[in-house]
Design a protein around this motif. Structure first.
Motif, PDB file in Angstrom:
ATOM      1  N   LEU A   1      -2.447 -29.070   7.348  1.00  0.00           N
ATOM      2  CA  LEU A   1      -2.847 -27.503   7.114  1.00  0.00           C
ATOM      3  C   LEU A   1      -3.442 -27.642   5.942  1.00  0.00           C
ATOM      4  O   LEU A   1      -3.708 -28.011   5.039  1.00  0.00           O
ATOM      5  CB  LEU A   1      -1.399 -26.755   6.570  1.00  0.00           C
ATOM      6  CG  LEU A   1      -1.394 -25.286   6.533  1.00  0.00           C
ATOM      7  CD1 LEU A   1      -1.801 -24.737   8.117  1.00  0.00           C
ATOM      8  CD2 LEU A   1      -0.088 -24.885   6.049  1.00  0.00           C
ATOM      9  N   GLY A   2      -4.700 -26.716   6.069  1.00  0.00           N
ATOM     10  CA  GLY A   2      -5.747 -26.676   5.061  1.00  0.00           C
ATOM     11  C   GLY A   2      -7.051 -27.600   4.891  1.00  0.00           C
ATOM     12  O   GLY A   2      -7.892 -27.786   4.678  1.00  0.00           O
ATOM     13  N   GLU A   3      -6.712 -28.387   5.991  1.00  0.00           N
ATOM     14  CA  GLU A   3      -7.904 -29.648   6.407  1.00  0.00           C
ATOM     15  C   GLU A   3      -9.236 -28.998   6.846  1.00  0.00           C
ATOM     16  O   GLU A   3     -10.182 -29.645   6.482  1.00  0.00           O
ATOM     17  CB  GLU A   3      -7.117 -30.642   7.256  1.00  0.00           C
ATOM     18  CG  GLU A   3      -8.001 -32.206   7.234  1.00  0.00           C
ATOM     19  CD  GLU A   3      -7.446 -32.948   7.878  1.00  0.00           C
ATOM     20  OE1 GLU A   3      -7.990 -34.404   7.587  1.00  0.00           O
ATOM     21  OE2 GLU A   3      -6.198 -33.082   8.517  1.00  0.00           O
ATOM     22  N   ASP A   4      -9.133 -27.965   7.461  1.00  0.00           N
ATOM     23  CA  ASP A   4     -10.254 -27.255   7.840  1.00  0.00           C
ATOM     24  C   ASP A   4     -10.103 -25.900   8.392  1.00  0.00           C
ATOM     25  O   ASP A   4      -8.732 -25.372   8.683  1.00  0.00           O
ATOM     26  CB  ASP A   4     -10.658 -28.015   9.140  1.00  0.00           C
ATOM     27  CG  ASP A   4     -12.271 -27.426   9.406  1.00  0.00           C
ATOM     28  OD1 ASP A   4     -13.208 -28.250   9.092  1.00  0.00           O
ATOM     29  OD2 ASP A   4     -12.468 -26.420  10.191  1.00  0.00           O
ATOM     30  N   LYS A   5     -10.956 -25.036   7.979  1.00  0.00           N
ATOM     31  CA  LYS A   5     -10.808 -23.542   8.310  1.00  0.00           C
ATOM     32  C   LYS A   5     -10.944 -22.912   9.576  1.00  0.00           C
ATOM     33  O   LYS A   5     -10.796 -21.761   9.687  1.00  0.00           O
ATOM     34  CB  LYS A   5     -11.728 -22.665   7.010  1.00  0.00           C
ATOM     35  CG  LYS A   5     -11.064 -23.135   5.638  1.00  0.00           C
ATOM     36  CD  LYS A   5     -12.045 -22.306   4.531  1.00  0.00           C
ATOM     37  CE  LYS A   5     -11.643 -22.543   3.196  1.00  0.00           C
ATOM     38  NZ  LYS A   5     -12.237 -21.811   2.368  1.00  0.00           N
ATOM     39  N   GLN A   6     -11.594 -23.646  10.408  1.00  0.00           N
ATOM     40  CA  GLN A   6     -11.699 -22.945  12.027  1.00  0.00           C
ATOM     41  C   GLN A   6     -10.281 -22.999  12.413  1.00  0.00           C
ATOM     42  O   GLN A   6      -9.324 -23.631  12.261  1.00  0.00           O
ATOM     43  CB  GLN A   6     -12.561 -24.471  12.745  1.00  0.00           C
ATOM     44  CG  GLN A   6     -13.944 -24.244  12.485  1.00  0.00           C
ATOM     45  CD  GLN A   6     -14.618 -25.292  13.231  1.00  0.00           C
ATOM     46  OE1 GLN A   6     -14.181 -25.446  14.386  1.00  0.00           O
ATOM     47  NE2 GLN A   6     -15.861 -25.523  13.109  1.00  0.00           N
TER      48      GLN A   6
ATOM     49  N   GLN B   1     -18.798 -37.232  10.815  1.00  0.00           N
ATOM     50  CA  GLN B   1     -18.893 -37.343   9.040  1.00  0.00           C
ATOM     51  C   GLN B   1     -18.901 -35.907   8.786  1.00  0.00           C
ATOM     52  O   GLN B   1     -17.992 -35.793   7.337  1.00  0.00           O
ATOM     53  CB  GLN B   1     -20.208 -38.116   8.568  1.00  0.00           C
ATOM     54  CG  GLN B   1     -20.314 -39.474   9.089  1.00  0.00           C
ATOM     55  CD  GLN B   1     -18.899 -40.245   8.423  1.00  0.00           C
ATOM     56  OE1 GLN B   1     -18.950 -40.040   7.154  1.00  0.00           O
ATOM     57  NE2 GLN B   1     -18.279 -40.828   9.330  1.00  0.00           N
ATOM     58  N   THR B   2     -19.285 -34.665   9.307  1.00  0.00           N
ATOM     59  CA  THR B   2     -19.240 -33.527   8.740  1.00  0.00           C
ATOM     60  C   THR B   2     -17.934 -32.711   9.116  1.00  0.00           C
ATOM     61  O   THR B   2     -17.877 -31.577   8.737  1.00  0.00           O
ATOM     62  CB  THR B   2     -20.543 -32.655   8.853  1.00  0.00           C
ATOM     63  OG1 THR B   2     -20.616 -32.632  10.579  1.00  0.00           O
ATOM     64  CG2 THR B   2     -21.807 -33.308   8.634  1.00  0.00           C
ATOM     65  N   ARG B   3     -17.096 -33.390   9.961  1.00  0.00           N
ATOM     66  CA  ARG B   3     -15.851 -32.728  10.676  1.00  0.00           C
ATOM     67  C   ARG B   3     -14.679 -33.512   9.937  1.00  0.00           C
ATOM     68  O   ARG B   3     -14.591 -34.810   9.725  1.00  0.00           O
ATOM     69  CB  ARG B   3     -15.963 -32.635  11.762  1.00  0.00           C
ATOM     70  CG  ARG B   3     -17.260 -31.989  12.516  1.00  0.00           C
ATOM     71  CD  ARG B   3     -17.257 -30.509  12.016  1.00  0.00           C
ATOM     72  NE  ARG B   3     -16.157 -29.707  12.113  1.00  0.00           N
ATOM     73  CZ  ARG B   3     -15.939 -28.537  11.561  1.00  0.00           C
ATOM     74  NH1 ARG B   3     -16.611 -28.210  10.275  1.00  0.00           N
ATOM     75  NH2 ARG B   3     -14.877 -27.841  11.617  1.00  0.00           N
ATOM     76  N   PRO B   4     -13.451 -32.887  10.180  1.00  0.00           N
ATOM     77  CA  PRO B   4     -12.487 -33.708   9.616  1.00  0.00           C
ATOM     78  C   PRO B   4     -12.015 -34.896  10.781  1.00  0.00           C
ATOM     79  O   PRO B   4     -12.278 -34.925  11.729  1.00  0.00           O
ATOM     80  CB  PRO B   4     -11.085 -32.726   9.857  1.00  0.00           C
ATOM     81  CG  PRO B   4     -11.733 -31.537   9.739  1.00  0.00           C
ATOM     82  CD  PRO B   4     -13.198 -31.578  10.156  1.00  0.00           C
ATOM     83  N   HIS B   5     -11.905 -36.035  10.157  1.00  0.00           N
ATOM     84  CA  HIS B   5     -11.647 -37.272  10.997  1.00  0.00           C
ATOM     85  C   HIS B   5     -10.940 -38.321  10.347  1.00  0.00           C
ATOM     86  O   HIS B   5     -10.471 -38.248   9.044  1.00  0.00           O
ATOM     87  CB  HIS B   5     -13.139 -37.804  11.104  1.00  0.00           C
ATOM     88  CG  HIS B   5     -13.952 -38.109   9.826  1.00  0.00           C
ATOM     89  ND1 HIS B   5     -14.704 -37.300   9.153  1.00  0.00           N
ATOM     90  CD2 HIS B   5     -14.083 -39.271   9.113  1.00  0.00           C
ATOM     91  CE1 HIS B   5     -15.313 -37.880   8.025  1.00  0.00           C
ATOM     92  NE2 HIS B   5     -14.624 -39.309   8.115  1.00  0.00           N
TER      93      HIS B   5
ATOM     94  N   ASN C   1     -12.409 -38.500  15.532  1.00  0.00           N
ATOM     95  CA  ASN C   1     -12.692 -36.883  15.556  1.00  0.00           C
ATOM     96  C   ASN C   1     -11.332 -36.088  15.744  1.00  0.00           C
ATOM     97  O   ASN C   1     -10.886 -36.147  16.978  1.00  0.00           O
ATOM     98  CB  ASN C   1     -13.860 -36.405  16.403  1.00  0.00           C
ATOM     99  CG  ASN C   1     -14.165 -35.090  16.121  1.00  0.00           C
ATOM    100  OD1 ASN C   1     -13.598 -33.994  16.544  1.00  0.00           O
ATOM    101  ND2 ASN C   1     -15.417 -34.730  15.580  1.00  0.00           N
ATOM    102  N   LEU C   2     -10.666 -35.206  14.823  1.00  0.00           N
ATOM    103  CA  LEU C   2      -9.809 -34.602  14.953  1.00  0.00           C
ATOM    104  C   LEU C   2      -9.656 -33.752  15.960  1.00  0.00           C
ATOM    105  O   LEU C   2      -8.641 -33.299  16.603  1.00  0.00           O
ATOM    106  CB  LEU C   2      -9.322 -34.146  13.650  1.00  0.00           C
ATOM    107  CG  LEU C   2      -8.967 -35.089  12.704  1.00  0.00           C
ATOM    108  CD1 LEU C   2      -8.361 -34.459  11.258  1.00  0.00           C
ATOM    109  CD2 LEU C   2      -8.062 -36.211  13.007  1.00  0.00           C
ATOM    110  N   GLY C   3     -10.715 -33.083  16.162  1.00  0.00           N
ATOM    111  CA  GLY C   3     -11.062 -31.900  17.457  1.00  0.00           C
ATOM    112  C   GLY C   3     -10.775 -32.519  18.475  1.00  0.00           C
ATOM    113  O   GLY C   3     -10.079 -32.134  19.379  1.00  0.00           O
TER     114      GLY C   3
END
Length: 423
Positions: free
Chosen positions: A326-331, A292-296, A388-390
């Motif tokens: 692009l821009g979905e997460d800064k990691q 929930q706290t990560r892009p998914h 989970n996108l990662g």
């Protein structure tokens, strides 16, 4: 004694590797990129081992314990190797049914004979296997599909960023990508290169299929089903000349795949529709709660039914191939993945134009169909079960080389690829 065994094993491996590299360099037009590609894969393995994932650390811990059992009590180790439990040194490990985690732990217990438990050396072993398997498929394209741009295969399996990164180090993907590519190379040689089907090749193919199967059951089912349908198409064409028509080839592939799924469902209950969809649904909601706290990826009211899964399959395929955006997460991982996805979208666009203008490339039709179906099916499977996108970015590394290869071999993209010719 342990050091003597480790030194001896590594000397044998280095000598064998040097001999193999020398033979490959003499035979391939890719001789100038072979060593840099190998160095890149090994460097990626070192980078992965500098910051071991929790999974890799877990594999290492239990692999060392099983290796200790191998030295102290070979009989007990053999019992562990053939079973689903480990007991010893104040620890216990129990798995029920098929477990690719326990399999890779058992494998590491053997590799530790040479590495002495060093994660960097184990990572190098697995990285080397993934490279050799990938190289075999690149060489198969060079030898047996000479009209296809060799650079397309080289980029897809030896240089595409996420493929190189995730197929290096102590990961299941190292074994998956290496075994899948090598097995595909054997089939390509048999069907399109006229290579004789010898006993050694058959044994090698069975071992590679077994390894692929042990690492990820569903992934292996899709690849083995596709390769089997290619073989059936080839056999049918030997007896019926009209089977060379694209419509007949497509029909044979569909019949083989559908029939194979029906037979597999009878043999393996886990593949029956209700159990399969329930497993996908359980995996999805379990990972969704932890993401929930990560892009998914979210599917509104996904149900464990075939109808619900099929309705969300297009979104799953698109998400697997295009996200993160692009821009979905800064990691850094997400930024690199999003840039890679932009490149994929550009290649997809060019490929669609090439198809519209009847410039698809020179891959055999049946092979294209099988690879496309494999990529779409695996993308749907991953997108539906892995929100989970990662995690999804790591899992999809198995299908990416096949997808990139398809996208790079059309006539428009091929104009921009480097030319490799034997000197």
């Amino acid at each position: 004694m342990k050091i003597v065994v480790a030194v001896g094993l590594n000397i044998v491996m280095v000598v064998a590797l040097a001999y193999w590299l020398r033979r490959q360099a003499r035979a391939s037009a890719l001789r100038r990129v072979m060593l840099p590609a190998l160095g890149l894969r090994l460097l990626a393995g070192v980078a992965a081992c500098l910051a071991l994932t929790s999974d890799a650390d877990y594999f290492q811990f239990w692999g060392k314990l099983l290796n200790a059992q191998l030295w102290d009590n070979p009989g007990a180790w053999l019992h562990t190797l053939l079973g689903e439990e480990f007991h010893g040194y104040g620890e216990k490990l129990i798995f029920h049914g098929f477990s690719n985690t326990f399999f890779i732990i058992k494998l590491l217990s053997v590799l530790n004979l040479g590495s002495l438990g060093n994660p960097f050396v184990n990572g190098a072993y697995l990285s080397l296997f993934s490279f050799v398997g990938s190289w075999q498929l690149v060489r198969a394209v060079e030898k047996y599909l000479p009209q296809v741009p060799l650079a397309a295969a080289a980029i897809a399996w030896l240089a595409w960023p996420s493929v190189v990164y995730w197929s290096a180090g102590i990961t299941k993907e190292s074994l998956l990508i290496g075994s899948g590519a090598w097995l595909t190379a054997l089939v390509v040689g048999w069907l399109y290169g006229g290579q004789p089907v010898r006993l050694a090749g058959m044994v090698g193919a069975l071992l590679l299929a077994w390894l692929h199967f042990k690492m990820r059951f569903f992934f292996a089912g899709l690849l083995l089903g596709g390769l089997s349908s290619l073989i059936i198409v080839h056999l049918v064409q030997q007896f019926f000349g009209r089977a060379r028509h694209w419509q007949v080839q497509l029909a044979v592939i569909v019949v083989v795949l559908v029939g194979g799924m029906r037979v597999a469902a009878e043999i393996f209950p886990v593949l029956r529709v209700n159990k399969f969809t329930n497993q996908l649904s359980n995996n999805y909601y379990q990972l969704l709660r932890a993401s929930q706290t990560r892009p998914h990826i979210e599917y509104t009211d996904l149900k464990p039914t075939l109808e619900s899964m099929l309705s969300y399959a297009p979104k799953a395929i698109i998400s697997t191939i295009t996200r993160p955006w692009l821009g979905e997460d800064k990691q850094l991982l997400y930024i690199v993945a999003s840039l890679e996805n932009l490149a994929l979208l550009l290649l997809i666009g060019v490929t669609l134009v090439a198809l519209a203008r009847r410039r698809p490339g020179y891959l055999p039709f049946a092979l294209v169909v099988v690879l496309v179906l494999y990529c779409l099916a695996l993308a749907a499977l991953l997108g539906l079960s892995t929100p989970n996108l990662g995690t999804l970015n790591r899992y999809r590394a198995v299908l990416l080389p096949y997808l990139v290869f398809l996208l790079l071999q059309n006539e428009y993209v091929a104009r921009w690829l480097p030319r490799f010719r034997a000197e």
